[in-house]
Design a protein around this motif. Structure first.
Motif, PDB file in Angstrom:
ATOM      1  N   ARG A   1       0.432  -1.497   0.079  1.00  0.00           N
ATOM      2  CA  ARG A   1       0.127   0.033   0.037  1.00  0.00           C
ATOM      3  C   ARG A   1       1.007   1.570  -0.133  1.00  0.00           C
ATOM      4  O   ARG A   1       0.149   2.006  -0.788  1.00  0.00           O
ATOM      5  CB  ARG A   1      -0.858  -0.042   1.177  1.00  0.00           C
ATOM      6  N   ASN A   2       1.799   1.368   1.227  1.00  0.00           N
ATOM      7  CA  ASN A   2       2.692   2.133   1.210  1.00  0.00           C
ATOM      8  C   ASN A   2       3.345   2.433  -0.318  1.00  0.00           C
ATOM      9  O   ASN A   2       4.028   3.843  -0.922  1.00  0.00           O
ATOM     10  CB  ASN A   2       3.619   1.829   1.888  1.00  0.00           C
TER      11      ASN A   2
ATOM     12  N   SER B   1       2.273   6.891  -7.003  1.00  0.00           N
ATOM     13  CA  SER B   1       0.387   7.698  -7.337  1.00  0.00           C
ATOM     14  C   SER B   1      -0.294   6.545  -7.862  1.00  0.00           C
ATOM     15  O   SER B   1      -0.663   7.058  -8.883  1.00  0.00           O
ATOM     16  CB  SER B   1       1.737   8.641  -7.783  1.00  0.00           C
ATOM     17  N   ILE B   2       0.312   4.712  -7.120  1.00  0.00           N
ATOM     18  CA  ILE B   2      -1.345   4.255  -8.360  1.00  0.00           C
ATOM     19  C   ILE B   2      -2.289   4.498  -8.336  1.00  0.00           C
ATOM     20  O   ILE B   2      -3.067   4.433  -6.834  1.00  0.00           O
ATOM     21  CB  ILE B   2      -0.240   3.108  -8.297  1.00  0.00           C
ATOM     22  N   LYS B   3      -3.273   4.513  -8.832  1.00  0.00           N
ATOM     23  CA  LYS B   3      -4.759   4.720  -8.629  1.00  0.00           C
ATOM     24  C   LYS B   3      -4.962   3.600  -7.258  1.00  0.00           C
ATOM     25  O   LYS B   3      -4.955   2.641  -8.033  1.00  0.00           O
ATOM     26  CB  LYS B   3      -5.735   4.763  -9.608  1.00  0.00           C
ATOM     27  N   PRO B   4      -6.131   4.056  -6.872  1.00  0.00           N
ATOM     28  CA  PRO B   4      -6.514   3.904  -5.498  1.00  0.00           C
ATOM     29  C   PRO B   4      -6.677   2.214  -5.830  1.00  0.00           C
ATOM     30  O   PRO B   4      -7.038   0.860  -5.262  1.00  0.00           O
ATOM     31  CB  PRO B   4      -7.112   4.176  -4.619  1.00  0.00           C
ATOM     32  N   GLY B   5      -7.682   1.837  -6.593  1.00  0.00           N
ATOM     33  CA  GLY B   5      -8.530   0.882  -7.693  1.00  0.00           C
ATOM     34  C   GLY B   5      -7.549   0.044  -8.040  1.00  0.00           C
ATOM     35  O   GLY B   5      -8.574  -0.535  -8.581  1.00  0.00           O
ATOM     36  N   LEU B   6      -6.912   0.395  -8.425  1.00  0.00           N
ATOM     37  CA  LEU B   6      -6.278  -0.154  -9.829  1.00  0.00           C
ATOM     38  C   LEU B   6      -5.473  -1.342  -9.323  1.00  0.00           C
ATOM     39  O   LEU B   6      -5.029  -1.655  -8.040  1.00  0.00           O
ATOM     40  CB  LEU B   6      -4.976   0.912 -10.429  1.00  0.00           C
TER      41      LEU B   6
ATOM     42  N   LEU C   1      -6.420  -7.296   0.023  1.00  0.00           N
ATOM     43  CA  LEU C   1      -6.282  -6.025   0.512  1.00  0.00           C
ATOM     44  C   LEU C   1      -5.708  -4.632  -0.058  1.00  0.00           C
ATOM     45  O   LEU C   1      -5.396  -3.335   0.290  1.00  0.00           O
ATOM     46  CB  LEU C   1      -5.392  -5.822   2.032  1.00  0.00           C
ATOM     47  N   ALA C   2      -4.954  -5.218  -1.104  1.00  0.00           N
ATOM     48  CA  ALA C   2      -3.071  -3.927  -1.749  1.00  0.00           C
ATOM     49  C   ALA C   2      -4.169  -4.238  -2.902  1.00  0.00           C
ATOM     50  O   ALA C   2      -2.738  -3.756  -3.777  1.00  0.00           O
ATOM     51  CB  ALA C   2      -2.269  -5.212  -1.527  1.00  0.00           C
ATOM     52  N   LYS C   3      -4.852  -5.234  -4.192  1.00  0.00           N
ATOM     53  CA  LYS C   3      -5.348  -4.516  -4.806  1.00  0.00           C
ATOM     54  C   LYS C   3      -4.394  -5.615  -6.090  1.00  0.00           C
ATOM     55  O   LYS C   3      -3.787  -4.593  -6.599  1.00  0.00           O
ATOM     56  CB  LYS C   3      -5.858  -3.709  -5.077  1.00  0.00           C
ATOM     57  N   VAL C   4      -4.054  -6.643  -5.638  1.00  0.00           N
ATOM     58  CA  VAL C   4      -3.608  -7.299  -6.499  1.00  0.00           C
ATOM     59  C   VAL C   4      -3.995  -8.098  -7.167  1.00  0.00           C
ATOM     60  O   VAL C   4      -4.224  -9.024  -7.013  1.00  0.00           O
ATOM     61  CB  VAL C   4      -2.042  -8.245  -5.946  1.00  0.00           C
ATOM     62  N   ALA C   5      -3.128  -8.056  -8.318  1.00  0.00           N
ATOM     63  CA  ALA C   5      -4.149  -9.093  -9.336  1.00  0.00           C
ATOM     64  C   ALA C   5      -3.175  -9.879  -9.807  1.00  0.00           C
ATOM     65  O   ALA C   5      -3.434 -11.949  -9.729  1.00  0.00           O
ATOM     66  CB  ALA C   5      -3.540  -7.931 -10.874  1.00  0.00           C
ATOM     67  N   ASN C   6      -1.975 -10.182  -9.871  1.00  0.00           N
ATOM     68  CA  ASN C   6      -0.693 -11.248 -10.116  1.00  0.00           C
ATOM     69  C   ASN C   6       0.152 -11.098  -9.006  1.00  0.00           C
ATOM     70  O   ASN C   6       1.125 -10.181  -9.086  1.00  0.00           O
ATOM     71  CB  ASN C   6       0.405 -11.528 -11.281  1.00  0.00           C
ATOM     72  N   LEU C   7      -0.152 -12.013  -8.033  1.00  0.00           N
ATOM     73  CA  LEU C   7       1.131 -12.379  -7.490  1.00  0.00           C
ATOM     74  C   LEU C   7       1.550 -12.915  -7.138  1.00  0.00           C
ATOM     75  O   LEU C   7       1.667 -14.374  -6.985  1.00  0.00           O
ATOM     76  CB  LEU C   7       0.358 -12.302  -5.488  1.00  0.00           C
ATOM     77  N   THR C   8       3.442 -13.052  -6.525  1.00  0.00           N
ATOM     78  CA  THR C   8       4.359 -14.097  -6.951  1.00  0.00           C
ATOM     79  C   THR C   8       5.325 -14.122  -6.173  1.00  0.00           C
ATOM     80  O   THR C   8       5.451 -13.119  -5.593  1.00  0.00           O
ATOM     81  CB  THR C   8       5.416 -13.862  -8.650  1.00  0.00           C
TER      82      THR C   8
END
Length: 1098
Positions: A956-957, A963-968, A995-1002
RNA sequence: GGGCGGUUAGCUCAGUUGGUAGAGCGUCUCGCUUACACCGAGAAUGUCGGGGGUUCGAGUCCCUCACCGCCCACCA
């Protein structure tokens, strides 16, 4: 979704909690159903607190609110813990305060109490009490106090008055009450004697007048000094120190007192300080305590110059009839005219003021009733010194209490007032010409008839009696309060069961007035100290840290704040401010707007709880926690569930422990923290996706069960602090019958669930049943069961066996029972030998991973999976095994342990894998043995979760920084060389994604070259967090961030490496501390490396 | 004159047996993601009153000084 049910459960719950209607509803319900009515017949363990009785004249101030909040929290807690609880309310008749009010009324009507007469006066006072005396009591109701109104008492009730009579007569007959002519503090305003305690010394700027008294033989003079010139009219001598050579030749000579021209002697007395002033002291035996003593020693005349109203009497000569202060000036003027004033010095000194009357008191001699203190104090001191009773919290007050008891003087108990308990002494006025004189014989009796009979026996049939006009000091009856309210002198069931009471909660300002009086009276009359603990709280100060007082007019009206924010918010604010021991608390307040930021914060907390509950309620498909059942330890139970349950358990233990030790503020803060942060910010957020699953989905059910279970637990834990909102939510949540109350539910008990394995105990909890009201039978033993978790563990028996090592290690940790280890491990040693062999063998097998998985070695099961699958882990585990073995052997060598514990542990051991036990044992604190350098066990739930949370925060930090858009939705790579960390991250993968709005997590051990290109990077622990950015990133911003992070981490590296380079630190600090430092350094260095690496790549 | 408490982030205060300084409020930046804007996410902020000492290491123990506050005390 069962829409109808859900609607029925959560009928239009507004999004803001509305306190006033809710509070009124439950206050009414509790009182009408007599929910808090105590019943001694139900037995169990008693818990009783008597209210510190407020004055009937009083109205609710912040001090009451604070004290009541403290007491109510304790009382509600103990009631829920299953104790047979009584909080007894009542008020105090406040003799002087009421008299002042009535006198003022009479004065306004142009009359006096003497004119209206005693009977009419008392009628009026009772009438006043009936009209206004209920104010404070009704205001107390608004605080939600869980008192037993059926037992409400007033110090002038029939029963309590009987107790006063009984006490007085017994003390009199034992020679502990006497009537005599002594120097007392006289309050000219109330025209009554007051006790030493009712005198407040104030420092004022005054003068010290130096007067010259001529020797009668004309051979010279002496100079004396005084702060009260008018008292010279009562001088009957002048004293000097016997060793003062300046005056030794004058001793025995006579002086001529100016104005009155009385002959007075010069004499010697040790009391005189030759270094002060001139070394000559004028002696006024009738108007100064020191002079009184000297007067007695030297047989000086006692000349009283004052009337009861503070004017001068006939002994004042030319000043007769003047007020004492007018007379003071007049005397000075006169002496100045005579040239007898040598000097007038500006002088700061203390003047005794009457607490109630607010005017300086005059020491004067009068005939009063006294309690002989010494024998009483001896006994009370013995309780303190020999039995540490009562126990003061904080302890420092015990010293204050002790010093005071040791220095007590006899207590003047008569007051020249009418409102109060009239002294049960009848004078045989027929023996002294129809009036009461100092020498008039008297009888002491309970009733007039009895007195008459006694008097007739003594003085004959024609005797005429007159009862003493005076009443007793209010504190005389207050001193009996803890036992008189329970029925004393009758041996009532209440007295037998609830006495001595558990705790007295009061302010330090009242230790002397009240606490000591109660212990004096109680130790004499009941042979016991009336309470086990005395919890002394501080004052509530105003926004400027000033003591709130009527005179300063800086009080903060609790009712105003209650109207604005709700009772629960105010109570919670006051209690959470209480930290440490009996410190004063300051209440933030904006006087202009009648607003308080801190109470507002508590109101927001209440609202947060309200909305969290609303969320839960909306997601339970209309089911109650009971219908849902407790969380089952099956596959659908997730890491998050286990985590919140583990946290909850810890919270339960912690809360109980803190309240048991009067740490109410700490408990309140921990609840806030858990509810807002753990439950709302994390658990509820994590559980949302699962609730979107179709009804009946196992993971959804598990989430619902956990939500319901934890919410109900929270309500219970918080109830003593915020009784109304919790009662309200609990009713909606549980759909409880109207006559059931959360206030009477058992307090939560730690279940020891949600530990390393997903298995959760299913057994019913050992529930202590509250004994109040008619809801249930009491369970005296269950309270004890809670206090000894070992017992509850035993009860839970078989269902818990699969978890026993966790439970065991927790148990051991908690009770520091290291002895247990030695014996437990006795049988485990065998297992070690086996494991050693097994592992050696395994290492010899090629392609072990595959083979292990393929063969599915059930024998080793989870253990093998966690520790043996990877070769690095095996190494680590071997090291830990040998360390463990050394430790065990050592323990055994030194070992001695309780046999019962041994038996229990051994039986448990047989049922389980000894290897797994060893793994757990590493958690046990060791004071004498260095831990092996590398940790081997899987991260415990809380550590795992902390890692996940920190990772989410880091992402999140980074998002914000970039400056990544919150919803992206973005892609994130997590890299760690630590397998345990990767494992934890794996377990929390979906949480991180949600909770961190992650699509792909590696999650990876090694970074690919590709992953290192254009990325935002952060570090938490030894986990590297990378966000590959498709587009252009702000290199400068990124560099700035990395440099900032690096500077921080670098500072840590410096600090740790500095320490570790210090040979003395390494050799002298405890090994575990060195170890922690090493690990921290390693982590910081790794972070440094990562950050530098990144910077270089920019 | 004795005794006790306090002095930590702008404010109010935590800091357990000495082991990398914390919370709430306020401030700043984002955000109406269907529990909550009485909300959510992120951020900044401290030579822990001064000075000595003990210790490998002190906000934490000892001494001392300063300031604030309370209690007790018969210096006329």
């Amino acid at each position: 979704m069962t829409e109808t049910l859900s609607a029925a459960t959560t009928i239009n719950l507004p999004s803001q909690y509305e306190p006033s209607a809710t509070e009124a509803k439950w206050q009414g319900a509790w009182e009408q159903t007599q929910a808090f009515k105590a019943n001694p017949s139900q037995g169990g363990e008693p818990y009783c607190i008597v209210i510190p009785p407020p004055n009937v004249t009083g109205s609710l101030h912040m001090g009451h609110a604070f004290e009541s909040a403290l007491i109510d929290t304790l009382v509600r807690y103990h009631r829920m813990r299953g104790r047979n609880t009584l909080w007894l309310p009542g008020t105090d008749h406040a003799s002087i305060a009421v008299s002042t009010i009535i006198d003022k009324q009479l004065k306004a009507e142009g009359t006096t109490r003497q004119e209206v007469g005693r009977e009419a006066y008392l009628n009026r006072a009772w009438q006043w009490k009936a009209e206004s005396g209920g104010t404070i009591v009704n205001q107390l109701r608004r605080l939600g106090v869980s008192v037993d109104w059926s037992r409400e008492r007033f110090t002038m009730d029939e029963g309590l008055s009987q107790a006063v009579l009984e006490a007085f007569i017994r003390l009199y007959e034992e020679g502990l009450i006497y009537r005599g002519n002594y120097m007392v503090n006289w309050c000219p305003a109330s025209q009554s004697a007051v006790s030493d305690l009712e005198v407040e010394n104030k420092e004022i700027d005054g003068h010290l007048w130096h007067f010259r008294y001529p020797l009668s033989d004309g051979s010279g003079s002496v100079v004396v000094a005084t702060t009260r010139p008018e008292t010279m009219l009562g001088d009957t001598g002048v004293a000097v120190n016997p060793n003062d050579e300046r005056y030794s030749h004058l001793i025995g000579k006579m002086l001529k007192l100016p104005i009155l021209e009385r002959e007075i002697p010069i004499f010697a007395d040790e009391l005189v300080d030759p270094t002060f002033g001139t070394g000559c002291v004028k002696v006024t035996p009738a108007h100064d305590p020191n002079d009184f003593e000297m007067g007695k020693r030297h047989n000086l005349p006692f000349i009283n110059i004052l009337n009861k109203d503070g004017t001068l009497n006939e002994n004042g000569g030319p000043f007769e009839g003047m007020d004492r202060f007018e007379a003071r000036q007049a005397v000075v003027d006169w002496l100045q005219g005579d040239g007898a004033v040598v000097e007038i010095e500006e002088y700061k000194h203390t003047v005794p003021y009457s607490d109630r009357g607010k005017v300086p008191v005059e020491p004067l001699i009068s005939t009063q009733w006294f309690v002989k203190i010494e024998p009483l104090a001896q006994r009370t001191l013995a309780f303190l010194d020999e039995e540490q009773s009562p126990h003061f919290v904080p302890e420092r007050w015990a010293k204050v209490y002790r010093d005071w008891l040791a220095n007590l003087k006899d207590w003047c108990i008569s007051r020249q007032l009418w409102w109060g308990h009239q002294i049960p002494a009848w004078y045989a006025i027929s023996e002294t010409e129809g009036e009461v004189r100092d020498n008039t014989p008297f009888v002491v009796a309970k009733t007039e008839e009895e007195a008459k009979a006694k008097a007739i026996a003594q003085f004959g049939e024609q005797v005429q009696l007159k009862q003493d006009d005076d009443v007793l000091d209010t504190w005389f009856s207050s001193g009996l309060w803890p036992f008189s309210t329970l029925g004393w002198p009758e041996q009532t069931q209440d007295l037998a069961f609830y006495y001595p009471t558990a705790t007295l909660v009061t302010g330090f300002d009242i230790i002397f007035f009240w606490v000591a009086r109660m212990t004096l009276m109680a130790s004499h009359f009941t042979g016991q100290i009336p309470f086990k603990d005395v919890y002394i709280h501080g004052l509530v100060r105003d926004e400027n840290n000033k003591k709130m007082s009527k005179s300063a007019n800086n009080g903060i009206d609790p009712l105003l704040l209650i109207d604005k924010y709700g009772t629960d918010a105010l109570r919670y604010t006051l209690i959470r401010e209480v930290a440490g021991a009996g410190q004063d608390i300051r209440l933030e307040y904006n006087r202009a707007a009648d607003e308080s930021k801190s109470v507002e914060a508590s109101r927001n907390f209440a609202n947060k709880l309200w909305n969290a509950s609303r969320f839960v309620l909306l997601n339970l498909d209309g089911k109650t926690p009971a219908q849902l059942g407790k969380p089952q330890g099956n596959d659908s139970t997730e890491l998050a569930d286990q985590w919140i349950l583990t946290r909850f358990d810890r919270l339960v233990d912690q809360t109980c422990d803190q309240i048991d030790h009067y740490g109410l503020g700490e408990a309140a803060k921990a609840l806030y923290e858990f509810i807002w942060s753990d439950f709302c910010d994390w658990y509820i957020e994590l559980v949302k996706p699962r609730l979107r699953q179709p009804e009946g989905t196992p993971t959804r059910i598990a989430a619902q069960q956990t939500l319901a279970y934890v919410l109900e637990g929270i309500l219970k834990l918080l109830h003593p602090f915020m009784p109304h909102i919790t009662e309200e939510i609990w009713h909606t949540l549980t759909q409880a019958e109207a006559h059931q109350f959360l206030a009477l539910q058992p307090y939560p008990v730690a279940q020891n669930v949600g530990l390393a394995t997903p298995t959760i105990s299913l057994e019913s909890e050992p529930s202590p049943e509250p004994t109040n009201a008619d809801t249930s039978a009491s369970g005296p033993s269950s309270y004890a069961a809670y206090q000894a978790p070992a017992a509850s563990l035993a009860q839970t028996g078989l269902t818990l066996l699969s978890d026993w090592p966790d439970l065991l290690s927790r148990f051991i940790l908690r009770y520091q029972s290291e002895l247990l280890i030695a014996l437990l491990v006795g049988s485990a040693l065998i297992a070690i030998a086996i494991s050693d062999a097994v592992i050696s063998t395994l290492n010899a097998i090629p392609f072990l991973e595959t083979i292990l998985e393929g063969l599915g070695l059930i024998y080793l099961g989870q253990f093998a999976y966690k520790n043996l699958l990877w070769s690095d882990k095996r190494t680590v585990f071997l090291r830990s095994l040998s360390a463990e073995k050394a430790k065990i052997l050592k323990s055994i060598r030194e070992g001695s342990a309780s046999d019962t514990q041994t038996a229990q542990s051994e039986s448990l051991l047989e049922e389980n894998s000894a290897v797994k036990a060893l793994q757990r044992l590493r958690n046990i604190k060791s004071h004498d043995e260095p831990l092996p350098p590398i940790a081997t066990e899987p991260l415990d739930i809380e550590t795992q979760f902390t890692l996940i949370i920190d990772t989410i925060r880091t992402i999140r930090n980074l998002r914000q920084e970039a400056s990544i858009k919150p919803g992206l939705l973005i892609d994130v790579v997590l890299q760690s060389e630590n397998g345990r960390e990767r494992q934890a991250l794996q377990a929390g993968q979906t949480y991180i994604q949600d909770l961190a709005k992650v699509a792909n997590l590696t999650i990876t051990e090694q970074l690919t070259e590709d992953a290192q290109k254009q990325t935002m990077v952060g570090v938490t622990g030894t986990v590297q967090v990378l966000i590959p950015l498709a587009g252009v990133i702000d290199i400068d911003a990124l560099r700035a961030k990395l440099e900032k992070d690096l500077a921080k981490v670098d500072k840590e590296v410096q600090s740790f490496s500095g320490r570790l380079q210090n040979e003395k630190f390494v050799s002298q600090a405890p090994p575990e501390v060195v170890q922690v430092a090493r690990e921290s350094l390693a982590e910081a260095e790794l972070q440094c490396k990562i950050l530098r690496d990144r910077l270089n790549r920019l």
